[in-house]
Design a protein around this motif. Structure first.
Motif, short mmCIF file in Angstrom:
data_model
loop_
_atom_site.label_atom_id
_atom_site.label_comp_id
_atom_site.label_asym_id
_atom_site.label_seq_id
_atom_site.Cartn_x
_atom_site.Cartn_y
_atom_site.Cartn_z
N PRO A 97 0.82 -1.21 0.00
CA PRO A 97 0.00 0.00 0.00
C PRO A 97 0.86 1.27 0.00
O PRO A 97 1.99 1.25 0.50
CB PRO A 97 -0.82 -0.12 1.29
CG PRO A 97 -0.08 -1.05 2.16
CD PRO A 97 0.70 -1.96 1.25
N PRO A 98 0.34 2.34 -0.55
CA PRO A 98 1.09 3.61 -0.59
C PRO A 98 1.54 4.08 0.79
O PRO A 98 2.57 4.74 0.91
CB PRO A 98 0.10 4.60 -1.20
CG PRO A 98 -0.89 3.77 -1.93
CD PRO A 98 -0.96 2.45 -1.22
N SER A 99 0.81 3.71 1.83
CA SER A 99 1.16 4.14 3.18
C SER A 99 2.51 3.58 3.65
O SER A 99 3.09 4.08 4.61
CB SER A 99 0.08 3.71 4.17
OG SER A 99 -0.08 2.30 4.16
N LEU A 100 3.03 2.57 2.95
CA LEU A 100 4.30 1.96 3.36
C LEU A 100 5.50 2.41 2.52
O LEU A 100 6.61 1.95 2.74
CB LEU A 100 4.20 0.43 3.28
CG LEU A 100 3.17 -0.23 4.18
CD1 LEU A 100 3.24 -1.74 4.02
CD2 LEU A 100 3.39 0.15 5.63
N GLN A 101 5.29 3.30 1.58
CA GLN A 101 6.37 3.70 0.68
C GLN A 101 7.58 4.27 1.42
O GLN A 101 8.72 3.93 1.11
CB GLN A 101 5.87 4.68 -0.38
CG GLN A 101 4.86 4.08 -1.33
CD GLN A 101 5.36 2.80 -2.00
OE1 GLN A 101 6.47 2.72 -2.47
NE2 GLN A 101 4.50 1.79 -2.02
N ASP A 102 7.34 5.14 2.40
CA ASP A 102 8.47 5.70 3.16
C ASP A 102 9.19 4.61 3.95
O ASP A 102 10.42 4.62 4.06
CB ASP A 102 8.00 6.79 4.12
CG ASP A 102 7.59 8.07 3.40
OD1 ASP A 102 7.98 8.24 2.22
OD2 ASP A 102 6.87 8.88 4.01
N LEU A 103 8.44 3.67 4.47
CA LEU A 103 9.02 2.57 5.22
C LEU A 103 9.88 1.69 4.31
O LEU A 103 10.96 1.23 4.69
CB LEU A 103 7.91 1.75 5.87
CG LEU A 103 8.29 0.82 7.02
CD1 LEU A 103 8.91 1.59 8.17
CD2 LEU A 103 7.08 0.05 7.49
N LEU A 104 9.44 1.49 3.08
CA LEU A 104 10.22 0.69 2.13
C LEU A 104 11.59 1.31 1.86
O LEU A 104 12.57 0.59 1.64
CB LEU A 104 9.47 0.52 0.80
CG LEU A 104 8.31 -0.45 0.81
CD1 LEU A 104 7.69 -0.50 -0.58
CD2 LEU A 104 8.72 -1.81 1.26
#
Length: 101
Positions: A89-96
């Motif tokens: 999900p887009p909400s995890l992009q920074d975490l990736l």
């Protein structure tokens, strides 16, 4: 005055995962009350989009007396799942991005 719920699990002899989720003006939100609070449940919850913008993930075990920040470790695992074709999900992009380091 109402009591806030404790983050100490009822059955403390297991690992408990807490996610700091940046919501609004950096309000923290923790979800340690899950019955099946294990690593795979945490990852599944992240992949299901249950967190808006996770910024830190900590695991602790009160019986054994330890805690550690596993944010980059979980990020690396999520990144590997993305490489293997899992939808992220887009909400995890920074975490990736943390998983690259």
């Amino acid at each position: 005055m109402p009591r806030s719920s404790s983050i100490v699990p009822r059955d403390a002899d297991h690992d408990t995962y807490i996610v700091l989720d940046a919501v609004g003006i950096w309000e923290g939100r923790a979800w340690p009350d899950e019955k099946d609070s294990d690593r795979e449940t945490l990852i599944r919850d992240l992949l299901d989009g249950q967190y808006g913008h996770p910024v830190r993930i900590v695991v602790f075990n009160t019986v054994e007396g330890w805690s550690r920040n596993i944010t980059t470790e979980i990020a690396a695992e999520l990144r590997q799942r993305w490489v293997e074709g899992e939808d992220i999900p887009p909400s995890l992009q920074d975490l990736l991005e943390l998983g690259r380091r």
